[in-house]
Design an enzyme around this catalytic site. Structure first.
Site, PDB file in Angstrom:
ATOM      1  N   ALA A  20      38.774  73.515  29.790  1.00  0.00           N
ATOM      2  CA  ALA A  20      38.969  74.186  28.506  1.00  0.00           C
ATOM      3  C   ALA A  20      40.067  75.241  28.558  1.00  0.00           C
ATOM      4  CB  ALA A  20      37.662  74.819  28.049  1.00  0.00           C
ATOM      5  N   THR A  21      40.187  75.940  29.690  1.00  0.00           N
ATOM      6  CA  THR A  21      41.214  76.981  29.774  1.00  0.00           C
ATOM      7  C   THR A  21      42.608  76.388  29.613  1.00  0.00           C
ATOM      8  OG1 THR A  21      39.855  78.439  31.142  1.00  0.00           O
ATOM      9  CG2 THR A  21      42.228  78.753  31.250  1.00  0.00           C
ATOM     10  N   SER A  42      35.093  71.361  27.779  1.00  0.00           N
ATOM     11  CA  SER A  42      35.138  71.159  29.226  1.00  0.00           C
ATOM     12  C   SER A  42      33.947  70.335  29.698  1.00  0.00           C
ATOM     13  CB  SER A  42      35.133  72.523  29.917  1.00  0.00           C
ATOM     14  OG  SER A  42      35.570  72.434  31.247  1.00  0.00           O
ATOM     15  N   HIS A  86      32.271  70.533  32.684  1.00  0.00           N
ATOM     16  CA  HIS A  86      31.242  71.170  33.503  1.00  0.00           C
ATOM     17  C   HIS A  86      30.244  71.991  32.706  1.00  0.00           C
ATOM     18  CE1 HIS A  86      32.511  75.520  33.895  1.00  0.00           C
ATOM     19  NE2 HIS A  86      33.598  75.004  33.367  1.00  0.00           N
ATOM     20  N   THR A  96      49.362  63.125  37.371  1.00  0.00           N
ATOM     21  CA  THR A  96      48.465  62.017  37.673  1.00  0.00           C
ATOM     22  C   THR A  96      47.064  62.319  37.164  1.00  0.00           C
ATOM     23  OG1 THR A  96      49.725  61.477  39.662  1.00  0.00           O
ATOM     24  CG2 THR A  96      47.485  60.622  39.529  1.00  0.00           C
ATOM     25  N   CYS A 100      33.847  84.313  33.626  1.00  0.00           N
ATOM     26  CA  CYS A 100      35.214  84.634  34.029  1.00  0.00           C
ATOM     27  C   CYS A 100      35.412  86.129  34.257  1.00  0.00           C
ATOM     28  CB  CYS A 100      36.196  84.143  32.968  1.00  0.00           C
ATOM     29  SG  CYS A 100      36.136  82.358  32.709  1.00  0.00           S
TER      30      CYS A 100
END
Length: 395
Positions: free
Chosen positions: A73-74, A201, A203, A242, A327
């Protein structure tokens, strides 16, 4: 010895064994590069990526070509906000966001301010809600982007996304939404939602770390992003590099599981969350931050006055909780979200976030209630401020 209890699912979630099972072949035998489609190894990887892309698109009700895979997400937030500012600053340099946004959004906005952007940071009330009239009043002729989250990571408060999207559309302003805590937890269909870009995200929804997605509406010709990373032209040229095939497969598997079980899980987690919350509120001088009907069903943020949340967490190391955003755990500053909601620094420092998840049990919640309640009482017995409060000398 008390078993460990994990109540920090807003920070990250345990990878679901079913997700890991789908990922494993792409970590071993099916290790091809998804861009190398001139042989079967690459074709197998490319097909797996496409399946995952469709699953993610189905979760939020969009077309598969509107999904760009990222590292999380960041990165998605950076691509969206920086990409819009870079491409549209000749039209306008004004961005609107909110004081309670995640640091990923706030730090990007502050970075852009150093490059000439003008940013309006909307205030919130004591429940964490924005005033839609404030949003309308903040829009200017040179406003190019509104960046407001779907649901707050510390309190679970849900913003009125449809109303925000309507305001953005009426004023011909692009709307970016950080939905990291909402995707997979709330039914979201972006087909007619009015959101132009959205980040999330893996996770946070029982998938692997290091992979996420950015939704970019394709039907609107107005949306053009300047890519952050140049490379081999992957992801329609928006995100070179990649592809992380195992991670993408994991995100797709997690998205599918959420689509199938989200409503049932939400009801179960809400029952457990309410039991935890109501039990802890029986303690004197405790309160819920962001207590509103519009709140994620698995989150509660509780202030235990005249204590330090850090002291509770350290002394109950077997229970995973949080005193702010994941964070910001290395910071000694109080939560910027709670301060924006009007809490004093002392009360912000006294607040704990409990975020439940798929694998929590009623027995764990009962045990957490007992342990937290006991520890709060013990620590308060040792607190001079608590003694003064009980004697009526401070409020």
């Amino acid at each position: 010895m008390v078993a460990s209890i994990y109540l920090d699912n807003n920070a990250t979630t345990q990878i679901d064994p079913r997700v890991l099972q789908e990922m494993m072949p792409y970590l071993t035998g099916n290790y091809g590069n998804a861009s190398s489609t001139n042989h079967k190894f690459g074709l197998i990887a490319a097909e797996a990526v496409q399946t995952a892309r469709q699953r993610v698109a189905d979760l939020i009700g969009v077309e598969d070509r509107e999904i760009t895979f990222t590292s999380g997400a960041t990165e998605s937030i950076n691509i969206a906000i920086k990409g819009i500012y870079s491409r549209y600053q000749s039209i306008g340099k004004h961005i609107i966001t909110c004081q309670t946004e995640h640091k990923a959004v706030l730090d990007v906005c502050r970075s852009l301010e150093k490059q000439g952007a003008e940013v309006t940071y909307l205030a919130v009330d004591n429940h964490g809600n924005i005033d839609l009239q404030d949003l309308k009043n903040a829009i200017r002729k040179d406003t190019v982007l509104i960046a407001l989250m779907y649901a707050n990571n510390e309190t679970g408060v849900i913003h009125p996304i449809k109303d925000i999207a309507d305001i953005a559309s009426e004023n011909k302003v692009l709307f970016f939404c950080d939905a990291t805590q909402a995707v997979g937890k709330l039914p979201i269909s972006l087909k007619n939602a009015g959101i132009d870009m959205m980040a999330f995200s893996a996770h946070k929804i029982y998938g692997p770390k290091g992979v996420g997605a950015l939704y970019v509406k394709r039907k609107s010709k107005r949306i053009q992003l300047e890519p952050l990373m140049m490379g081999g032209g992957q992801e329609n040229g928006l995100r070179g590099g990649t592809l992380n095939v195992p991670g993408i497969v994991g995100l797709g598997a997690a998205a599918l599981l959420c689509k199938e079980s989200m409503l049932e899980e939400s009801k179960r987690e809400e029952i457990l969350r309410d039991h935890l919350q109501e039990s802890l509120l029986e303690l004197e001088a405790t309160s819920v931050n962001g207590l509103t009907n519009s709140r994620l069903s698995h989150v509660t943020n509780i202030t235990f006055r005249f204590l330090k949340a850090e002291h509770i967490m350290v002394s109950l190391g077997n229970i995973a909780m949080a005193s702010g955003s994941a964070c910001s755990t290395s910071s000694l500053d109080p939560s910027h979200v709670l301060l924006a909601m009007g809490l004093s620094k002392d009360d912000a420092h006294a607040s704990l976030r409990f975020s439940l998840g798929r694998f929590n049990t009623k027995e764990e919640i009962d045990q957490a209630i007992t342990l937290v309640s006991q520890k709060v009482k013990e620590l308060r017995d040792e607190s001079p401020a608590w003694q003064l409060f009980k004697r009526g000398l401070i409020e």
